[in-house]
Enzyme design. Structure first.
Site, mmCIF file in Angstrom:
data_model
loop_
_atom_site.group_PDB
_atom_site.id
_atom_site.type_symbol
_atom_site.label_atom_id
_atom_site.label_comp_id
_atom_site.label_asym_id
_atom_site.label_seq_id
_atom_site.Cartn_x
_atom_site.Cartn_y
_atom_site.Cartn_z
ATOM 1 N N LYS A 1 6.087 -25.772 -49.721
ATOM 2 C CA LYS A 1 6.700 -26.718 -48.947
ATOM 3 C C LYS A 1 5.768 -27.701 -47.902
ATOM 4 O O LYS A 1 4.618 -27.376 -47.840
ATOM 5 C CB LYS A 1 7.542 -25.790 -47.902
ATOM 6 N N TYR B 1 2.198 -21.841 -43.521
ATOM 7 C CA TYR B 1 2.153 -20.483 -43.376
ATOM 8 C C TYR B 1 0.736 -20.171 -43.461
ATOM 9 O O TYR B 1 0.188 -19.096 -43.009
ATOM 10 C CB TYR B 1 2.609 -19.719 -44.598
ATOM 11 N N ASP C 1 7.368 -17.470 -52.679
ATOM 12 C CA ASP C 1 7.691 -18.425 -51.767
ATOM 13 C C ASP C 1 6.742 -18.733 -50.536
ATOM 14 O O ASP C 1 6.682 -17.841 -49.853
ATOM 15 C CB ASP C 1 9.294 -18.534 -51.392
ATOM 16 N N ILE D 1 15.170 -14.852 -50.475
ATOM 17 C CA ILE D 1 13.642 -14.654 -50.421
ATOM 18 C C ILE D 1 13.347 -13.440 -49.501
ATOM 19 O O ILE D 1 12.820 -14.061 -48.547
ATOM 20 C CB ILE D 1 12.810 -15.801 -50.455
ATOM 21 N N HIS E 1 9.944 -29.244 -45.846
ATOM 22 C CA HIS E 1 10.298 -27.840 -44.948
ATOM 23 C C HIS E 1 11.307 -27.908 -43.930
ATOM 24 O O HIS E 1 12.138 -27.252 -43.822
ATOM 25 C CB HIS E 1 8.865 -27.608 -44.356
ATOM 26 N N ARG F 1 9.405 -0.864 -49.610
ATOM 27 C CA ARG F 1 10.358 -1.770 -49.309
ATOM 28 C C ARG F 1 10.560 -2.939 -50.307
ATOM 29 O O ARG F 1 11.593 -3.248 -50.519
ATOM 30 C CB ARG F 1 10.176 -2.430 -47.754
ATOM 31 N N LEU G 1 17.987 -11.206 -44.295
ATOM 32 C CA LEU G 1 18.144 -9.952 -43.662
ATOM 33 C C LEU G 1 18.276 -10.369 -42.167
ATOM 34 O O LEU G 1 18.499 -9.271 -41.202
ATOM 35 C CB LEU G 1 17.200 -8.783 -43.831
ATOM 36 N N ASN H 1 14.105 -3.524 -52.208
ATOM 37 C CA ASN H 1 14.626 -4.868 -52.254
ATOM 38 C C ASN H 1 15.283 -5.326 -53.377
ATOM 39 O O ASN H 1 16.132 -6.389 -53.646
ATOM 40 C CB ASN H 1 14.055 -6.158 -51.201
ATOM 41 N N LYS I 1 11.009 -10.913 -47.338
ATOM 42 C CA LYS I 1 9.943 -10.667 -46.838
ATOM 43 C C LYS I 1 9.496 -9.321 -46.579
ATOM 44 O O LYS I 1 10.245 -8.803 -45.724
ATOM 45 C CB LYS I 1 9.337 -11.847 -46.206
ATOM 46 N N SER I 2 8.455 -8.664 -47.273
ATOM 47 C CA SER I 2 8.179 -7.223 -46.845
ATOM 48 C C SER I 2 6.437 -7.262 -47.137
ATOM 49 O O SER I 2 6.144 -7.719 -48.262
ATOM 50 C CB SER I 2 8.699 -6.088 -47.236
ATOM 51 N N VAL I 3 5.923 -6.281 -46.469
ATOM 52 C CA VAL I 3 4.362 -6.248 -46.828
ATOM 53 C C VAL I 3 4.384 -4.789 -47.242
ATOM 54 O O VAL I 3 3.191 -4.220 -47.732
ATOM 55 C CB VAL I 3 3.562 -6.487 -45.670
#
Length: 275
Positions: free
Chosen positions: A77, A52, A47, A230, A110, A238, A192, A242, A232-234
């Site tokens: 979006k 972004y 996503d 959805i 969006h 993690r 989260l 998830n 998000k983590s980099v």
């Protein structure tokens, strides 16, 4: 071996993975590596959004993944400044080029930006993109009940999805009930609450009981509600954590304990006021 992510069948018959990977606030230069790690971990739904600034990075990761296009689900979006019929078509073309794709699986307005009152024009353009086969599914994001009702007045398509801020601190019960009535799937951004709910006593107690992390408990709660989420983590570890939420089930009592945490906690702007 990664457990396959279950899918939700949208009202037009398209299937979307119930757990996807978001890239909000990931710099474009870091996006390709993050998305590549997510794909390696087992995510197949990515996503992104024009605002972004990382659609190019997403496209790079998808192109280099070796995963067949038909196995991927890509969402992007339309940004607020690009609303309006002709502007929407132009913005979509630009986004598609940045992604390096022939089509996207899901295209969303969006934000409704009601003060500009252009979302119905944008929706007409998105209906054309759907009719032309350039998007597999058309949806919206951050629409309140009044925005949905106004959008549907004279529309040919009902959005398949409304992507909204949703987590234990902001459960949006009225909006989710309207979605159920209209056949619109609920998708959660900030599932989260950017970590703001992970210290809640009810959640930490449930996590300890199941031998899971608080984040895994919250994502499991989303799955059992029927929500598409959805996170998000980099961080690759993690990302994998998830996805590791399919081997336990929350009881009715545990679901009720989380339901009691609703407190109108927004981590993002209110859709009525964002321009």
């Amino acid at each position: 071996m990664t457990t396959p992510v279950p899918t939700v069948t949208l009202h037009n018959g398209v299937e979307i993975p119930q757990l996807g990977f978001g890239v909000f606030q990931v710099p474009d230069a870091e996006t390709a590596a993050a998305v590549s790690a997510a794909l390696e971990a087992g995510y197949r739904s990515i996503d992104t959004a024009a605002i972004y600034g990382n659609e190019s990075g997403v496209g790079k990761a998808l192109a280099g993944s070796g995963i067949p296009r038909g196995d991927l689900f890509v969402t992007t979006k339309l940004w607020n400044a690009d609303q309006g019929y002709d502007a929407t078509l132009k913005a979509f073309d630009a986004g598609l080029e940045r992604l390096g794709l022939d089509y996207v699986d899901l295209y969303l307005i969006h934000w409704p930006t009601p003060a500009r009152d252009l979302y119905r024009e944008s929706w007409k353009a998105i209906e054309k993109l759907a009719a032309d086969g350039r998007i597999r599914a058309a949806g919206v994001s951050n629409f309140q009940p009044a925005h949905l009702e106004r959008l549907l007045d004279g529309a040919d398509l009902v959005p398949v999805v409304n992507q909204i801020e949703l987590h234990p601190g902001l459960q949006q019960s009225e909006l989710r009930a309207l979605h159920a009535d209209l056949g619109i799937a609920t998708e959660a951004w900030s599932p989260l609450a950017q970590g703001a709910v992970l210290g809640d006593e009810a959640i930490t107690a449930i996590a300890a009981r199941h031998g899971k992390s608080p984040a895994q408990v919250v994502l499991r709660w989303h799955l059992q509600l029927g929500t598409i989420a959805i996170p998000k983590s980099v961080t690759p570890a993690r990302m994998r954590e998830n996805l590791d939420v399919f081997d336990f089930t929350l009881s009715d009592e545990e679901m009720a304990a989380i339901a009691a945490l609703d407190r109108g906690l927004r981590t993002g702007p209110h859709p009525d006021t964002l321009h």
